[in-house]
Enzyme design. Structure first.
Site, PDB file in Angstrom:
ATOM      1  N   VAL A  55     -59.690  86.986  97.244  1.00 26.40           N
ATOM      2  CA  VAL A  55     -60.892  87.374  96.517  1.00 26.40           C
ATOM      3  C   VAL A  55     -60.686  87.162  95.025  1.00 26.40           C
ATOM      4  O   VAL A  55     -61.627  86.895  94.284  1.00 26.40           O
ATOM      5  CB  VAL A  55     -61.279  88.834  96.833  1.00 26.40           C
ATOM      6  N   GLY A  56     -59.433  87.259  94.571  1.00 23.69           N
ATOM      7  CA  GLY A  56     -59.122  86.997  93.172  1.00 23.69           C
ATOM      8  C   GLY A  56     -58.951  85.504  92.925  1.00 23.69           C
ATOM      9  O   GLY A  56     -58.615  84.743  93.833  1.00 23.69           O
ATOM     10  N   GLY A 134     -66.490  97.671  91.256  1.00 24.66           N
ATOM     11  CA  GLY A 134     -67.108  96.624  92.052  1.00 24.66           C
ATOM     12  C   GLY A 134     -67.190  97.082  93.493  1.00 24.66           C
ATOM     13  O   GLY A 134     -67.174  98.288  93.774  1.00 24.66           O
ATOM     14  N   ARG A 135     -67.267  96.123  94.424  1.00 23.05           N
ATOM     15  CA  ARG A 135     -67.364  96.465  95.843  1.00 23.05           C
ATOM     16  C   ARG A 135     -66.199  97.341  96.298  1.00 23.05           C
ATOM     17  O   ARG A 135     -66.378  98.316  97.031  1.00 23.05           O
ATOM     18  CB  ARG A 135     -67.400  95.181  96.686  1.00 23.05           C
ATOM     19  N   ILE A 136     -64.991  96.972  95.881  1.00 29.24           N
ATOM     20  CA  ILE A 136     -63.812  97.706  96.333  1.00 29.24           C
ATOM     21  C   ILE A 136     -63.773  99.099  95.721  1.00 29.24           C
ATOM     22  O   ILE A 136     -63.462 100.078  96.409  1.00 29.24           O
ATOM     23  CB  ILE A 136     -62.533  96.911  96.008  1.00 29.24           C
ATOM     24  N   ARG A 160     -72.601  99.965  85.223  1.00 32.42           N
ATOM     25  CA  ARG A 160     -73.088  99.324  86.450  1.00 32.42           C
ATOM     26  C   ARG A 160     -73.868 100.372  87.247  1.00 32.42           C
ATOM     27  O   ARG A 160     -73.394 100.893  88.266  1.00 32.42           O
ATOM     28  CB  ARG A 160     -71.926  98.749  87.256  1.00 32.42           C
ATOM     29  N   ARG A 217     -54.329  93.546  90.543  1.00 35.74           N
ATOM     30  CA  ARG A 217     -53.372  92.500  90.203  1.00 35.74           C
ATOM     31  C   ARG A 217     -52.296  93.114  89.312  1.00 35.74           C
ATOM     32  O   ARG A 217     -52.583  93.950  88.451  1.00 35.74           O
ATOM     33  CB  ARG A 217     -54.040  91.333  89.478  1.00 35.74           C
ATOM     34  N   ASP A 241     -49.410  98.284  94.722  1.00 34.91           N
ATOM     35  CA  ASP A 241     -49.370  97.272  95.781  1.00 34.91           C
ATOM     36  C   ASP A 241     -49.169  95.892  95.183  1.00 34.91           C
ATOM     37  O   ASP A 241     -48.951  94.936  95.916  1.00 34.91           O
ATOM     38  CB  ASP A 241     -50.671  97.300  96.596  1.00 34.91           C
ATOM     39  N   GLU A 246     -44.112  88.747  91.849  1.00 36.21           N
ATOM     40  CA  GLU A 246     -44.132  89.090  93.263  1.00 36.21           C
ATOM     41  C   GLU A 246     -43.335  88.032  94.022  1.00 36.21           C
ATOM     42  O   GLU A 246     -43.650  86.851  93.897  1.00 36.21           O
ATOM     43  CB  GLU A 246     -45.570  89.155  93.792  1.00 36.21           C
ATOM     44  N   HIS A 265     -47.670  93.960  98.317  1.00 38.91           N
ATOM     45  CA  HIS A 265     -48.986  93.322  98.268  1.00 38.91           C
ATOM     46  C   HIS A 265     -49.577  93.167  99.677  1.00 38.91           C
ATOM     47  O   HIS A 265     -49.815  92.060 100.161  1.00 38.91           O
ATOM     48  CB  HIS A 265     -48.900  91.956  97.579  1.00 38.91           C
ATOM     49  N   SER A 268     -54.694  93.695 101.992  1.00 40.88           N
ATOM     50  CA  SER A 268     -55.586  93.026 102.947  1.00 40.88           C
ATOM     51  C   SER A 268     -54.913  92.773 104.293  1.00 40.88           C
ATOM     52  O   SER A 268     -55.450  92.063 105.143  1.00 40.88           O
ATOM     53  CB  SER A 268     -56.081  91.694 102.375  1.00 40.88           C
TER      54      SER A 268
END
Length: 294
Positions: A55-56, A134-136, A160, A217, A241, A246, A265, A268
């Site tokens: 998504v990033g 945002g969505r998350i 927002r 991130r 995470d 990384e 990480h 997801s």
């Protein structure tokens, strides 16, 4: 489509990719790969579509891609639930000191009952701050509401209101976010403006009982400043995470701290989400080659 050539980057090294990418029509990548001018030069003019399984997109040189007319696909939405769930799990693990507790149980530290032994911080009646709504961020707040959170606050580049209304969140300044939050969760994208935005200045304004969580991130956090804040007791704990780099070297000072939980990480990393991300990335690539919307 079957006659077109493409490379799945995940299975080869960067040097191998630079050698083999010449002449490909499409490329699939993941967030650990840097898609920059060097790689695009090596690929040449045939490259028409880049599909990233993430998504990033901070690992992509968007200006270079735009300049060359290369279409870019990514995988938003499909990982919102899994990232939100992992964020809540990491928050609870950190705040209730579950890793420390597990270690004590395994290593013989579990003795007689002690009044304040392994005490942590609870969500009930707390203020939860969200950096980057945002969505998350919304999905995280929706999952935290049943824990009797008293208040949600957030900051972003601008208010927002539509998203904030979904979780009854109040827009505040960065300073207010730091000073009011009992739990501060970072959900913003990594951009030049957000790089190292979580630094000594932010941590110095936080409560010494605050828990800091980052599942966005690693680059948004100054890790030296975070180490100092954790080791000095400026903040109570942190759950990460994502890191820089990384994987984070096992010798990194953050690993020496009991009040810092570090995951590899995996936000997801659910079967359903990774399958959905893979399918979306593949479909983006194929639709891009056909000239259809991605």
């Amino acid at each position: 489509i079957c006659n077109r050539s493409f490379i799945l980057k995940s299975y080869i090294t960067q040097s191998e990719l630079l050698q083999k990418v010449k002449g490909v029509d499409a490329l699939v990548c993941v967030l650990t790969e840097k898609i920059d001018a060097e790689l695009l030069d090596a690929a040449g003019p045939n490259l028409k579509v880049l599909s990233t399984m993430s998504v990033g997109f901070d690992h992509l040189s968007l200006e270079e891609l735009k300049k060359r007319g290369i279409r870019v696909g990514y995988t938003p939405d499909v990982l919102t639930d899994s990232v939100a769930e992992l964020t809540v799990a990491l928050l609870l693990t950190t705040s209730r000191r579950l890793i420390e507790a597990t270690h004590e149980a395994k290593s013989g530290g579990w003795g007689t009952w002690r009044t304040l032994w392994l005490c942590g911080y609870e969500l009930a009646n707390s203020t939860v701050g969200i950096l980057g709504l945002g969505r998350i961020g919304v999905a995280i707040a929706e999952r935290l509401k049943p824990f009797k959170v008293k208040k949600f606050i957030y900051t972003d580049v601008a208010p927002r209101p539509e998203l904030a209304s979904l979780i009854d969140a109040e827009y505040v300044s960065m300073d207010e976010l730091a000073s009011q939050s009992d739990f501060l969760t970072v959900c913003c994208a990594l951009t030049p403006e957000t790089k190292d935005i979580c630094n000594k200045d932010l941590f110095s304004k936080m409560k010494n009982t605050s828990i800091f969580i980052n599942t966005s991130r690693g680059g948004v956090v100054d890790q030296e400043d975070l180490y100092e804040a954790l080791s000095s007791g400026q903040i109570a704990g942190a759950g990460l995470d994502v890191t820089v780099p990384e994987p984070l070297p096992t010798s990194h000072p953050l690993f020496t701290l009991n009040n810092c939980v570090i995951l590899p990480h995996i936000a997801s990393a659910s079967y359903s989400t990774r399958n959905a991300m893979s399918a979306l990335a593949a479909n983006n690539l194929l639709l891009g080659l056909k000239g259809q919307p991605i």
